[in-house]
Design a protein around this motif. Structure first.
Motif, mmCIF file in Angstrom:
data_model
loop_
_atom_site.group_PDB
_atom_site.id
_atom_site.type_symbol
_atom_site.label_atom_id
_atom_site.label_comp_id
_atom_site.label_asym_id
_atom_site.label_seq_id
_atom_site.Cartn_x
_atom_site.Cartn_y
_atom_site.Cartn_z
ATOM 1 N N LEU A 9 -1.377 24.981 7.713
ATOM 2 C CA LEU A 9 -1.377 23.570 7.834
ATOM 3 C C LEU A 9 -0.442 23.192 9.232
ATOM 4 O O LEU A 9 -1.158 22.270 9.828
ATOM 5 N N GLU A 10 0.438 23.622 9.443
ATOM 6 C CA GLU A 10 1.389 23.305 10.382
ATOM 7 C C GLU A 10 0.783 23.731 11.807
ATOM 8 O O GLU A 10 0.750 22.968 12.965
ATOM 9 N N HIS A 11 -0.109 25.071 11.648
ATOM 10 C CA HIS A 11 -0.610 25.610 12.762
ATOM 11 C C HIS A 11 -1.906 24.529 13.158
ATOM 12 O O HIS A 11 -1.961 24.300 14.425
ATOM 13 N N THR A 12 -2.488 24.145 12.314
ATOM 14 C CA THR A 12 -3.631 23.244 12.303
ATOM 15 C C THR A 12 -3.205 22.065 12.966
ATOM 16 O O THR A 12 -3.722 21.352 13.915
ATOM 17 N N TYR A 13 -1.996 21.403 12.449
ATOM 18 C CA TYR A 13 -1.651 20.205 13.002
ATOM 19 C C TYR A 13 -1.248 20.313 14.491
ATOM 20 O O TYR A 13 -1.502 19.552 15.299
ATOM 21 N N GLN A 14 -0.514 21.529 14.813
ATOM 22 C CA GLN A 14 -0.316 21.766 16.186
ATOM 23 C C GLN A 14 -1.260 21.776 17.420
ATOM 24 O O GLN A 14 -1.422 21.252 18.218
ATOM 25 N N ILE A 15 -2.655 22.319 16.555
ATOM 26 C CA ILE A 15 -3.638 22.277 17.541
ATOM 27 C C ILE A 15 -4.005 21.256 17.827
ATOM 28 O O ILE A 15 -4.630 20.668 18.773
#
Length: 144
Positions: A9-15
């Protein structure tokens, strides 16, 4: 399992933030944006290499980046705006602007927490914080 989901989820948010910031700072279409985010040296985007976000998604292929952009469009965080009859550029919707504003506010909160801890350590107590002010221009009187 929960930890892995939180990381995804954090990775998706960063993208999402990388793409939204890039759209905010450029006026280009979906495919050029994908090339820009990949860090392409193609002549149609290399002149943008000094802009924030260039190469920000270097580790993904262009087709995957296009997929991310299309997903944000479906989520109504971005939209296409016609520039010429056959050319469109991407821009942020109000929802997309809100995501970036919340990121900024959250960042200030984190800074305040860390700075408060630092201040207490350095000065043996007390408190300090960062505040955000918005400058409003004064209205000029028109002399006749």
């Amino acid at each position: 399992m929960e930890n892995k989901m939180a990381k995804n989820l954090e990775h998706t948010y960063q993208i999402t933030l990388i793409i939204l910031e890039s759209i905010k700072n450029t006026k280009i279409g979906k495919h050029k944006l994908a090339e820009f985010l990949k860090g392409s040296k193609a002549k149609d985007v290399v002149h943008l290499s000094s802009q924030q976000g260039y190469g920000g998604l270097l580790w993904y292929d262009i087709a995957t980046i296009v997929g991310f952009i299309e997903q944000l469009e479906k989520m109504e965080l971005i939209k296409r705006t016609a520039i010429y009859y056959y050319y469109s550029a991407l821009e942020l919707t109000e929802a997309g602007k809100k995501v970036l504003d919340e990121k900024f506010t959250t960042g200030v909160q984190v800074i305040n927490e860390r700075f408060g801890e630092f201040f207490k350590t350095m000065f043996g107590g007390g408190s300090a914080f960062l505040s955000i002010t918005i400058e409003k221009g004064r209205k000029k009187k028109i002399s006749e």
